[in-house]
Design a protein around this motif. Sequence first.
Motif, PDB file in Angstrom:
ATOM      1  N   MET A   2      38.011  84.384  20.881  1.00  0.00           N
ATOM      2  CA  MET A   2      36.675  83.889  20.577  1.00  0.00           C
ATOM      3  C   MET A   2      36.644  83.421  19.140  1.00  0.00           C
ATOM      4  SD  MET A   2      33.319  83.421  21.059  1.00  0.00           S
ATOM      5  CE  MET A   2      33.010  84.037  22.668  1.00  0.00           C
ATOM      6  N   ILE A   3      36.001  82.299  18.910  1.00  0.00           N
ATOM      7  CA  ILE A   3      35.786  81.759  17.565  1.00  0.00           C
ATOM      8  C   ILE A   3      34.292  81.587  17.370  1.00  0.00           C
ATOM      9  CG2 ILE A   3      36.171  79.818  16.000  1.00  0.00           C
ATOM     10  CD1 ILE A   3      38.735  79.232  17.623  1.00  0.00           C
ATOM     11  N   LEU A   4      33.773  82.152  16.290  1.00  0.00           N
ATOM     12  CA  LEU A   4      32.380  81.979  15.914  1.00  0.00           C
ATOM     13  C   LEU A   4      32.331  81.025  14.727  1.00  0.00           C
ATOM     14  CD1 LEU A   4      29.336  82.640  15.800  1.00  0.00           C
ATOM     15  CD2 LEU A   4      29.944  84.594  14.341  1.00  0.00           C
ATOM     16  N   ILE A   5      31.565  79.944  14.852  1.00  0.00           N
ATOM     17  CA  ILE A   5      31.376  79.004  13.751  1.00  0.00           C
ATOM     18  C   ILE A   5      29.917  79.068  13.343  1.00  0.00           C
ATOM     19  CG2 ILE A   5      31.689  76.657  12.919  1.00  0.00           C
ATOM     20  CD1 ILE A   5      33.556  76.191  15.341  1.00  0.00           C
ATOM     21  N   THR A   6      29.670  79.554  12.139  1.00  0.00           N
ATOM     22  CA  THR A   6      28.306  79.646  11.618  1.00  0.00           C
ATOM     23  C   THR A   6      28.075  78.473  10.663  1.00  0.00           C
ATOM     24  OG1 THR A   6      29.068  81.138   9.866  1.00  0.00           O
ATOM     25  CG2 THR A   6      28.138  82.144  11.850  1.00  0.00           C
ATOM     26  N   PHE A   7      26.844  77.980  10.661  1.00  0.00           N
ATOM     27  CA  PHE A   7      26.528  76.797   9.867  1.00  0.00           C
ATOM     28  C   PHE A   7      25.349  77.030   8.943  1.00  0.00           C
ATOM     29  CE2 PHE A   7      28.821  75.021  13.419  1.00  0.00           C
ATOM     30  CZ  PHE A   7      29.522  73.958  12.869  1.00  0.00           C
ATOM     31  N   ASP A   8      25.501  76.570   7.710  1.00  0.00           N
ATOM     32  CA  ASP A   8      24.395  76.319   6.815  1.00  0.00           C
ATOM     33  C   ASP A   8      23.714  75.058   7.369  1.00  0.00           C
ATOM     34  OD1 ASP A   8      22.835  76.204   4.345  1.00  0.00           O
ATOM     35  OD2 ASP A   8      24.137  74.543   3.782  1.00  0.00           O
ATOM     36  N   VAL A   9      22.492  74.781   6.992  1.00  0.00           N
ATOM     37  CA  VAL A   9      21.795  73.596   7.505  1.00  0.00           C
ATOM     38  C   VAL A   9      21.657  72.525   6.433  1.00  0.00           C
ATOM     39  CG1 VAL A   9      19.634  72.719   8.492  1.00  0.00           C
ATOM     40  CG2 VAL A   9      20.580  74.887   9.295  1.00  0.00           C
ATOM     41  N   ASP A  10      20.943  72.826   5.363  1.00  0.00           N
ATOM     42  CA  ASP A  10      20.610  71.810   4.367  1.00  0.00           C
ATOM     43  C   ASP A  10      21.857  71.234   3.706  1.00  0.00           C
ATOM     44  OD1 ASP A  10      17.907  72.093   4.873  1.00  0.00           O
ATOM     45  OD2 ASP A  10      17.635  73.596   3.320  1.00  0.00           O
ATOM     46  N   GLY A  11      22.023  69.927   3.846  1.00  0.00           N
ATOM     47  CA  GLY A  11      23.166  69.244   3.272  1.00  0.00           C
ATOM     48  C   GLY A  11      24.423  69.349   4.100  1.00  0.00           C
ATOM     49  N   THR A  12      24.384  70.135   5.179  1.00  0.00           N
ATOM     50  CA  THR A  12      25.554  70.322   6.041  1.00  0.00           C
ATOM     51  C   THR A  12      25.373  69.611   7.375  1.00  0.00           C
ATOM     52  OG1 THR A  12      26.011  72.471   5.022  1.00  0.00           O
ATOM     53  CG2 THR A  12      27.027  72.049   7.155  1.00  0.00           C
ATOM     54  N   LEU A  13      24.236  69.844   8.031  1.00  0.00           N
ATOM     55  CA  LEU A  13      23.975  69.225   9.334  1.00  0.00           C
ATOM     56  C   LEU A  13      23.212  67.916   9.160  1.00  0.00           C
ATOM     57  CD1 LEU A  13      22.929  72.342  11.440  1.00  0.00           C
ATOM     58  CD2 LEU A  13      25.209  71.372  11.083  1.00  0.00           C
ATOM     59  N   GLU A  14      23.429  66.998  10.102  1.00  0.00           N
ATOM     60  CA  GLU A  14      22.764  65.695  10.010  1.00  0.00           C
ATOM     61  C   GLU A  14      21.244  65.800  10.058  1.00  0.00           C
ATOM     62  OE1 GLU A  14      23.591  63.005  13.246  1.00  0.00           O
ATOM     63  OE2 GLU A  14      22.962  64.460  14.730  1.00  0.00           O
ATOM     64  N   SER A  15      20.719  66.887  10.603  1.00  0.00           N
ATOM     65  CA  SER A  15      19.268  67.064  10.670  1.00  0.00           C
ATOM     66  C   SER A  15      18.656  67.213   9.279  1.00  0.00           C
ATOM     67  CB  SER A  15      18.916  68.279  11.531  1.00  0.00           C
ATOM     68  OG  SER A  15      19.492  69.455  10.988  1.00  0.00           O
ATOM     69  N   SER A  16      19.512  67.433   8.270  1.00  0.00           N
ATOM     70  CA  SER A  16      19.026  67.538   6.884  1.00  0.00           C
ATOM     71  C   SER A  16      19.771  66.582   5.962  1.00  0.00           C
ATOM     72  CB  SER A  16      19.187  68.972   6.381  1.00  0.00           C
ATOM     73  OG  SER A  16      20.569  69.283   6.302  1.00  0.00           O
ATOM     74  N   ALA A  39      26.407  79.346  15.624  1.00  0.00           N
ATOM     75  CA  ALA A  39      25.159  79.958  15.183  1.00  0.00           C
ATOM     76  C   ALA A  39      24.735  79.361  13.848  1.00  0.00           C
ATOM     77  CB  ALA A  39      25.319  81.463  15.052  1.00  0.00           C
ATOM     78  N   LEU A  40      23.435  79.342  13.631  1.00  0.00           N
ATOM     79  CA  LEU A  40      22.872  78.884  12.361  1.00  0.00           C
ATOM     80  C   LEU A  40      22.510  80.105  11.523  1.00  0.00           C
ATOM     81  CD1 LEU A  40      20.514  76.069  13.682  1.00  0.00           C
ATOM     82  CD2 LEU A  40      22.925  75.910  13.023  1.00  0.00           C
ATOM     83  N   VAL A  41      22.817  80.041  10.221  1.00  0.00           N
ATOM     84  CA  VAL A  41      22.522  81.168   9.339  1.00  0.00           C
ATOM     85  C   VAL A  41      21.610  80.760   8.186  1.00  0.00           C
ATOM     86  CG1 VAL A  41      24.591  82.462   9.940  1.00  0.00           C
ATOM     87  CG2 VAL A  41      24.680  80.805   8.063  1.00  0.00           C
ATOM     88  N   SER A  42      20.960  79.631   8.328  1.00  0.00           N
ATOM     89  CA  SER A  42      20.061  79.121   7.300  1.00  0.00           C
ATOM     90  C   SER A  42      18.648  79.007   7.855  1.00  0.00           C
ATOM     91  CB  SER A  42      20.531  77.737   6.837  1.00  0.00           C
ATOM     92  OG  SER A  42      19.588  77.145   5.981  1.00  0.00           O
ATOM     93  N   PRO A  43      17.640  79.545   7.152  1.00  0.00           N
ATOM     94  CA  PRO A  43      16.266  79.461   7.642  1.00  0.00           C
ATOM     95  C   PRO A  43      15.600  78.118   7.351  1.00  0.00           C
ATOM     96  CG  PRO A  43      16.312  80.678   5.596  1.00  0.00           C
ATOM     97  CD  PRO A  43      17.741  80.362   5.941  1.00  0.00           C
ATOM     98  N   SER A  44      16.368  77.107   7.074  1.00  0.00           N
ATOM     99  CA  SER A  44      15.831  75.792   6.724  1.00  0.00           C
ATOM    100  C   SER A  44      14.889  75.254   7.796  1.00  0.00           C
ATOM    101  CB  SER A  44      16.985  74.798   6.553  1.00  0.00           C
ATOM    102  OG  SER A  44      16.487  73.479   6.476  1.00  0.00           O
ATOM    103  N   PRO A  45      13.798  74.629   7.390  1.00  0.00           N
ATOM    104  CA  PRO A  45      12.922  73.985   8.370  1.00  0.00           C
ATOM    105  C   PRO A  45      13.594  72.790   9.052  1.00  0.00           C
ATOM    106  CG  PRO A  45      12.098  73.630   6.128  1.00  0.00           C
ATOM    107  CD  PRO A  45      13.266  74.555   6.036  1.00  0.00           C
ATOM    108  N   ALA A  46      14.715  72.333   8.516  1.00  0.00           N
ATOM    109  CA  ALA A  46      15.436  71.200   9.109  1.00  0.00           C
ATOM    110  C   ALA A  46      16.447  71.639  10.164  1.00  0.00           C
ATOM    111  CB  ALA A  46      16.155  70.412   8.010  1.00  0.00           C
TER     112      ALA A  46
END
Length: 83
Positions: free
Chosen positions: A1-15, A36-43
């Motif tokens: 199993m591989i878990l990939i966690t993501f920051d949101v702001d500046g990392t994902l295209e949604s931000s 999984a996402l580990v950032s509470p960003s509204p984006a």
Amino acid sequence: MILITFDVDGTLESSGGPVPVARLWELLKTPGIAVALVSPSPARPPGFPEFIDGDRAENLRRAAMAFPSALRLYVSDNDDRDA
């Protein structure tokens, strides 16, 4: 199993980041990979597992505890290596 966690702001295209949300959906559908996402960003894009109730280090710990036997990766554009 591989878990990939993501920051949101500046990392994902949604931000405005470089990682396409469609790629996260592809990863999520891949056997043996959890996302999984580990950032509470509204984006943050909806529909993904989230660990967003604490600070970044706590969110990463909670994600790791949910997937204890996984190889765990964190994708971020922040200088938050300590987390």
